[in-house]
Write an enzyme that holds these catalytic residues in place. Structure first.
Site, PDB file in Angstrom:
ATOM      1  N   HIS A 150      -7.739  -5.690   0.158  1.00 41.21           N
ATOM      2  CA  HIS A 150      -6.552  -4.848   0.284  1.00 41.21           C
ATOM      3  C   HIS A 150      -5.442  -5.541   1.072  1.00 41.21           C
ATOM      4  O   HIS A 150      -4.263  -5.317   0.823  1.00 41.21           O
ATOM      5  CB  HIS A 150      -6.939  -3.531   0.955  1.00 41.21           C
ATOM      6  CG  HIS A 150      -5.877  -2.481   0.885  1.00 41.21           C
ATOM      7  ND1 HIS A 150      -5.394  -1.980  -0.311  1.00 41.21           N
ATOM      8  CD2 HIS A 150      -5.185  -1.840   1.865  1.00 41.21           C
ATOM      9  CE1 HIS A 150      -4.470  -1.071  -0.072  1.00 41.21           C
ATOM     10  NE2 HIS A 150      -4.319  -0.976   1.239  1.00 41.21           N
ATOM     11  N   SER A 205       0.838  -1.195   0.000  1.00 36.74           N
ATOM     12  CA  SER A 205       0.000   0.000   0.000  1.00 36.74           C
ATOM     13  C   SER A 205       0.884   1.260   0.000  1.00 36.74           C
ATOM     14  O   SER A 205       1.686   1.428  -0.907  1.00 36.74           O
ATOM     15  CB  SER A 205      -0.967  -0.045   1.185  1.00 36.74           C
ATOM     16  OG  SER A 205      -2.019   0.873   1.032  1.00 36.74           O
TER      17      SER A 205
END
Length: 258
Positions: free
Chosen positions: A230, A96
């Protein structure tokens, strides 16, 4: 090149020192994440790869330090901290926000020190040149907590402990500000290979945004999709460790002929 100190530096954590390793894998945490997030990956990695995990200011044992809410500023500091560890080939894994940070650190190592990575693994993040308008860092505490719950990225024990949560929220907010205000500055492509990894149900990055990492290297590019959101990597640690190990082995075999 400076020699790394025997003890871990302010920025670097070595959970499983491997003094005879061929390569060092540098892991860069996500927004709100800490070095300990990569303890399982370090534990699983083979003896030929020593894992270094970066610890940002404002969390865990660095909680008393001011947080840094700028990717360029953070990249300058991380790059400087890593130079002494580059006596062996380096490969980066960033998840991320950590992927964007890894890209900027790699740029600085190439530009300022002539250090070219063995590879950059960019996980769950759109390519630097793909901009989104995001404002999570401007929300109140409850709004940030809602986002964390949506992404399932914070330990459930912390989510249920208001006192702990309030301790880590300043670091989470600062990291979100760094990630969401980041502006890509066009420049030379990286000389190292890039591997983009993404979950097939990630609300933070589309397949096209993840595949666009290939535009940022003049070397090879690989794109891998995993089941999950995610934080897909929590369920695919062994596959990721194997992918990194295979990549490192391949690149080291290729190096003498380059």
């Amino acid at each position: 090149m400076a020699k790394p100190v025997e003890d871990d530096s302010l920025w670097i954590r070595r959970f499983h020192p491997r003094p005879d390793s061929e390569v060092r894998l540098v892991c860069l945490p996500h927004a709100g994440g800490s070095a300990s997030f990569y303890f399982p990956m370090s534990d699983m990695m083979g003896t030929s790869v020593e894992v270094l995990s970066v610890q940002y200011p404002g969390r865990q044992d660095r909680r008393a330090e001011p947080c840094i809410s700028s990717i360029p500023e953070l990249a300058d500091l991380v790059a400087a901290a890593l130079v002494p560890w580059a006596d062996r080939p380096l490969v980066f894994f960033g998840h991320s926000m950590g992927a964007t940070l890894g890209f900027e650190v790699a740029r600085r190592l190439e530009r300022d020190h002539g250090i070219v990575l063995v590879g950059l693994f960019a996980s769950a993040r759109r390519a630097p040149s793909r901009k989104r308008h995001e404002t999570v860092h401007q929300r109140d505490d409850r709004g940030i907590i809602t986002e964390l719950q949506r992404l399932s990225g914070t330990n459930s024990q912390i989510m249920g402990d208001e006192e702990l949560l309030r301790m880590v929220l300043p670091a989470i907010r600062a990291d979100y500000r760094a990630a969401e205000t980041y502006e890509y500055d066009p420049g030379p492509k990286l000389r190292c290979p890039i591997v983009s990894l993404v979950g097939d149900d990630d609300p933070k990055v589309t397949m096209d945004e993840a595949r666009a990492w290939g535009e940022h290297t003049e070397s090879s590019f690989d794109f891998q999709v995993f089941p999950g959101g995610h934080f897909y990597l929590a369920s695919h640690q062994s596959e990721i460790v194997n992918a990194i190990s295979d990549h490192v082995l391949t690149q080291l075999r290729l190096k003498p002929s380059q």
